[in-house]
Structure formats: structure tokens, C-alpha cells
Design a protein around this motif. Structure first.
Motif, PDB file in Angstrom:
ATOM      1  N   LEU A  50       0.806  -1.219   0.000  1.00  0.00           N
ATOM      2  CA  LEU A  50       0.000   0.000   0.000  1.00  0.00           C
ATOM      3  C   LEU A  50       0.838   1.268   0.000  1.00  0.00           C
ATOM      4  O   LEU A  50       0.417   2.284  -0.555  1.00  0.00           O
ATOM      5  CB  LEU A  50      -0.923   0.021   1.219  1.00  0.00           C
ATOM      6  N   ALA A  51       2.016   1.229   0.626  1.00  0.00           N
ATOM      7  CA  ALA A  51       2.814   2.447   0.736  1.00  0.00           C
ATOM      8  C   ALA A  51       4.261   2.082   1.038  1.00  0.00           C
ATOM      9  O   ALA A  51       4.558   0.997   1.525  1.00  0.00           O
ATOM     10  CB  ALA A  51       2.263   3.367   1.831  1.00  0.00           C
ATOM     11  N   LEU A  66       1.705   6.638  -0.610  1.00  0.00           N
ATOM     12  CA  LEU A  66       0.689   5.661  -0.994  1.00  0.00           C
ATOM     13  C   LEU A  66       0.859   5.247  -2.459  1.00  0.00           C
ATOM     14  O   LEU A  66       1.250   6.038  -3.308  1.00  0.00           O
ATOM     15  CB  LEU A  66      -0.704   6.247  -0.806  1.00  0.00           C
ATOM     16  N   GLU A  82      -1.053   4.761  -5.456  1.00  0.00           N
ATOM     17  CA  GLU A  82      -2.355   5.347  -5.767  1.00  0.00           C
ATOM     18  C   GLU A  82      -3.093   4.671  -6.921  1.00  0.00           C
ATOM     19  O   GLU A  82      -4.278   4.940  -7.131  1.00  0.00           O
ATOM     20  CB  GLU A  82      -2.183   6.834  -6.093  1.00  0.00           C
ATOM     21  N   TYR A 126      -8.158   4.476  -0.897  1.00  0.00           N
ATOM     22  CA  TYR A 126      -7.899   4.524   0.546  1.00  0.00           C
ATOM     23  C   TYR A 126      -8.878   5.474   1.219  1.00  0.00           C
ATOM     24  O   TYR A 126      -9.042   6.620   0.778  1.00  0.00           O
ATOM     25  CB  TYR A 126      -6.466   5.006   0.811  1.00  0.00           C
ATOM     26  N   VAL A 156      -9.857  -0.074   2.536  1.00  0.00           N
ATOM     27  CA  VAL A 156      -9.083  -0.213   1.301  1.00  0.00           C
ATOM     28  C   VAL A 156      -9.922  -0.968   0.277  1.00  0.00           C
ATOM     29  O   VAL A 156     -10.509  -2.010   0.577  1.00  0.00           O
ATOM     30  CB  VAL A 156      -7.760  -0.970   1.550  1.00  0.00           C
ATOM     31  N   LEU A 187      -3.192  10.312   7.385  1.00  0.00           N
ATOM     32  CA  LEU A 187      -2.953  10.862   6.061  1.00  0.00           C
ATOM     33  C   LEU A 187      -2.473  12.295   6.228  1.00  0.00           C
ATOM     34  O   LEU A 187      -3.167  13.133   6.816  1.00  0.00           O
ATOM     35  CB  LEU A 187      -4.236  10.819   5.230  1.00  0.00           C
ATOM     36  N   GLY A 207       2.424   9.928  -4.934  1.00  0.00           N
ATOM     37  CA  GLY A 207       1.422   9.377  -4.025  1.00  0.00           C
ATOM     38  C   GLY A 207       1.286  10.224  -2.772  1.00  0.00           C
ATOM     39  O   GLY A 207       2.270  10.773  -2.267  1.00  0.00           O
ATOM     40  N   LEU A 267       1.590   9.198   4.060  1.00  0.00           N
ATOM     41  CA  LEU A 267       1.144   8.720   5.370  1.00  0.00           C
ATOM     42  C   LEU A 267       2.236   8.975   6.393  1.00  0.00           C
ATOM     43  O   LEU A 267       3.437   8.848   6.086  1.00  0.00           O
ATOM     44  CB  LEU A 267       0.875   7.216   5.350  1.00  0.00           C
TER      45      LEU A 267
END
Length: 442
Positions: A253-254, A265, A267, A272, A293, A314, A335, A338
């Protein structure tokens, strides 16, 4: 794609989202009911919140009705996991990858990936790693993977599939005796170290005990990377740590750039939605109770607004940073960002007398003690059994005030006489996946 504008990434993601919804509505009996009022061809992704969330409990209770290939059943997937445990990695039917989640959330999951989704998700992993180093992009790395390495783990399957893209890739079981692990790593001389954060932190302390490796990159995964562990690893090896964030169900995811705490992230493969405890959107800059997600690339097991009980934040866009819009800059990963993921949103301990105790009762005093390297809190009928792994030597009597502090925080009318035991151990108990659970309820 690392430097595509966010609007372009989201346009690709939204196209994939509509295709996923069409597949789920047509071929998944469980999703067909949830999506009955939605037209995939005209669906506006901004209306995604109109669809109810789904949980891991939903997934496991409705597994056979969620998958879109009627040949697949939970029993066949579970049987395939048993087969791999005995015979090694293999595909199910027409190239399906079946993986098991670690159970760190309290419930073990079984997930099936189709071939296109698996390839897309894995290439995202390679894309991010290659974006940190020309040598990795050229396939000139020697990656040492420090993990349990069981065939059912998603990290094992991803690295077996895509590891050759970065060069040589070899597993080093963390269950090996220390001296043997050091000897094997010294012989291999990895250019990249890849493993759980607590394992990498342990490894960093061995640089004075015979470990002689000089990695170009250190990549942490599967567990929260604490600031203390990051500092220990970076001081020992002299390189910045890359932090990966993902799950068995959703893939990667990241990821952070080397030495940076914030993560970017991915994307184009997922939507998300950070939400609070009531399921409402969590504003930028605030810590969400969980993350919803929607994986838009795996059509055989559609996960639409799937709840991951991680506390994520975020971060606001850096509009005052001139690099934010300069897509030619090395740091211009487009992206959204986080903050370092702190870990699971842990359910409270519920005691027989009616007391409901948030786990921060334990984590706040425990994380305030610099000597504590790691901890594990096991709920007991009248309190807790706390096991600590400490840094360095010192007077163990100093832990007695900590025990009384925990007792004081734990005491309530429903739990008037809490019993707390603190024990110092050399090793904490891991899950079968190799992860370290911090809180274990009754």
C-alpha cells in the motif's frame, strides 16, 4: 509511474475500480447484493462510501460467496495451504496464489489472488524498490530476506516470484541460531537487507558481535517501524531505512524513501479511506481508527471498502514545498503521504467483572521507559502478564514502580484489585508468521 501526476494515477485507479465492481456484481453472489443499486459503467468513485464496509469476519464467513470463480472454495484454498506447508510453493488451479494473513489482528485470514492482480501488485513492489536504486532496477542486487519464510506468507510468495528482478534473492530463517545466521549473512554479503523491523533491529546490534555486512539498502516490512528501531538500524549500517506498508489481503500500500519517515501511498492499485471509530472520514492530519481499502486489481476476491484496523494518519499535501509539483525531482513520488504507521487499532481487554480496558493503559507507561526494547501484554483473568525485552543492563528493581503505575491505571470499580506481573525475557513469543503481537487478549 512514481512521478505521474496524482490526477493521472487516480484516473487509472478509477477505471480499474469500475471494472472490479462490474466483475463483483456479475460473478460474486455476496457482492451482488451489496452492489445491486450500482451501475458500474456510470459509477462515480466519489460515491464509494455508499457501499457498506466489509471486515475480515465478513470475508471468512462468506468466502465461497465472495470469490468470483465458482471452482474456488474455502476448503480447497485451506487444503492448498496445507499442501504448500508440506510440499512447498505452488499455484492453485489456473495460477491462483493463495496466502494466509498472520493473524496479528486476532483472526487469521485466507486470501486468493488471480494472476493479473498478483502480477500487478508484485510489479508495484518492484517499481518502488527499483525507484530507490539504479542497481536494483538493473537486477544487480543480492537481497537477504530475514523472515520465517513459510510458503503461505504473502512476502514469501512475492519475493519468490519477483525477487529475481532485483538480482539474487535468498531467505534467511530468523529461527536460525545467532552464530549460524551471522555466518550465513557474512558469506552471502547482501547488498539489501529485507525483513521485519524487530529482526533488523536485532541484527543491527550484532555488528559488534561478528556481523560484517555493508548493505546499500535496508527495507522494513510487516511491522510498525519505531523511531528507536529506525535509529538503531541506520546507525549500525549507515544507510537510511525504507519502510514498506501492506497486508496479505491488499498487497503493498505504501513505502517510504530511504531514511524518510513518511510513506507514499500506491495510488493506482487501491482506493484509501481513513475513517474514525464511527466510520466517518478522518480529516487529513488526524489519526484514523482504521483504513478502508478497495483493492482494484484482484478480481477473483473483490475487497471493496475492506477494513484494516490500523491507526494511520494521512498527511496534508505539502503545497508550500516547491518539490511537490516538480515531477522531475528525485523525491517527487506523487502518491499522497502517510505518517509512520503506528500499528493495529487494538480491541480493548474485556474482563469477567465487566471492566473494559483500552490497551493504551499499558502502552503509554511502557513506551515511556527508554530501556524497554519491546513488550508483550497478555491479559489474565484479573490483570495482565507483561513480558519485557530490555536494552543493556540495569537494576531490575527499577521496574517495580512501573508495575505499580500500570496497576494504578488498571484499577477501577469493576477491577478493584488488578494483578500485574512483569517479567524480563530474552525473547518474546512470535506468531507463526514471525510477527510480534503486543497485546494478547483472553
Amino acid at each position: 509511474m512514481l512521478r505521474w501526476p496524482l490526477t493521472r494515477l487516480h484516473a487509472l485507479r478509477d477505471e480499474r475500480l469500475r471494472a472490479l465492481i462490474a466483475t463483483a456484481k456479475r460473478h460474486s453472489p455476496w457482492h451482488a447484493d451489496r452492489l445491486r443499486s450500482i451501475d458500474p459503467d456510470t459509477f462515480d468513485p466519489r460515491r464509494l462510501a455508499d457501499i457498506p464496509p466489509m471486515t475480515k469476519a465478513d470475508l471468512m464467513a462468506n468466502w465461497d460467496r465472495i470469490v468470483t470463480d465458482r471452482r474456488l472454495t474455502f476448503e480447497s484454498a485451506a487444503g492448498h495451504l496445507r499442501h504448500m506447508a508440506e510440499h512447498g510453493p505452488a499455484h492453485l488451479l489456473d495460477g491462483f496464489n493463495v496466502v494466509a494473513s498472520s493473524g496479528s489482528s486476532g483472526q487469521r485470514g485466507v486470501v486468493c489472488w488471480d494472476r493479473p492482480g498478483w502480477l500487478t501488485s508484485g510489479l508495484v513492489w518492484w517499481r518502488l524498490l527499483a525507484g530507490t536504486s539504479p542497481a536494483l532496477a538493473a537486477g544487480e542486487g543480492r537481497m537477504a530476506v530475514l523472515a520465517i519464510g513459510t510458503p503461505a506468507q504473502v512476502s514469501s510468495q512475492v519475493l519468490r516470484t519477483f525477487g529475481p528482478l532485483v538480482g539474487s534473492c535468498r531467505f534467511f530463517p530468523v529461527t536460525l541460531p545467532k552464530d549460524e545466521l551471522i555466518a550465513r549473512l557474512n558469506a552471502y554479503q547482501p547488498t539489501e537487507l529485507f525483513g521485519y523491523s524487530h529482526v533488523l533491529a536485532d541484527l543491527a546490534t550484532w555488528t559488534g558481535s561478528g556481523l560484517a555486512v555493508a548493505p546499500r539498502h535496508v527495507i522494513s516490512l510487516s511491522e510498525p517501524l519505531t523511531a528507536a528501531d529506525r535509529a538503531t538500524i541506520e546507525t549500525a549500517f549507515g544507510v537510511g531505512v525504507c519502510d514498506l506498508y501492506g497486508t496479505s489481503e491488499t498487497g503493498l500500500l505504501a513505502m517510504s524513501r530511504p531514511g524518510q519517515a513518511e510513506l507514499h501511498l500506491v495510488e493506482d492499485v487501491a482506493v484509501y479511506e481513513p475513517v474514525d471509530r464511527h466510520g466517518s472520514p478522518a480529516p487529513e492530519g488526524t489519526t484514523a481508527a482504521s483504513l478502508l481499502v478497495t483493492n482494484v486489481v484482484n478480481h477473483v476476491m473483490p475487497l471493496i471498502r475492506y477494513q484494516i484496523c490500523d491507526e494511520v494518519t494521512l498527511l496534508p499535501a505539502r503545497r508550500d514545498d516547491p518539490r511537490h509539483d516538480d515531477l522531475r525531482h528525485d523525491d517527487a513520488w506523487s502518491g499522497r503521504r502517510l505518517a509512520p504507521v503506528q500499528g493495529r487499532s487494538v480491541p480493548p481487554f474485556r474482563y469477567p467483572g465487566g471492566a473494559v480496558v483500552d490497551c493504551s493503559v499499558f502502552s503509554v507507561p511502557l513506551t515511556a521507559v527508554p530501556r524497554i526494547d519491546a513488550y508483550q501484554v497478555r491479559q489474565t483473568a484479573q490483570g495482565a502478564d507483561i513480558r519485557l525485552r530490555l536494552r543493556g543492563d540495569g537494576d531490575l528493581d527499577a521496574l517495580e514502580p512501573l508495575r505499580h503505575q500500570v496497576i494504578s491505571r488498571l484499577r477501577s470499580p469493576e477491577l478493584p484489585d488488578p494483578q500485574v506481573v512483569i517479567t524480563v525475557v530474552e525473547q518474546l513469543d512470535r506468531l507463526p508468521s514471525g510477527k510480534l503481537p503486543c497485546f494478547i487478549s483472553l
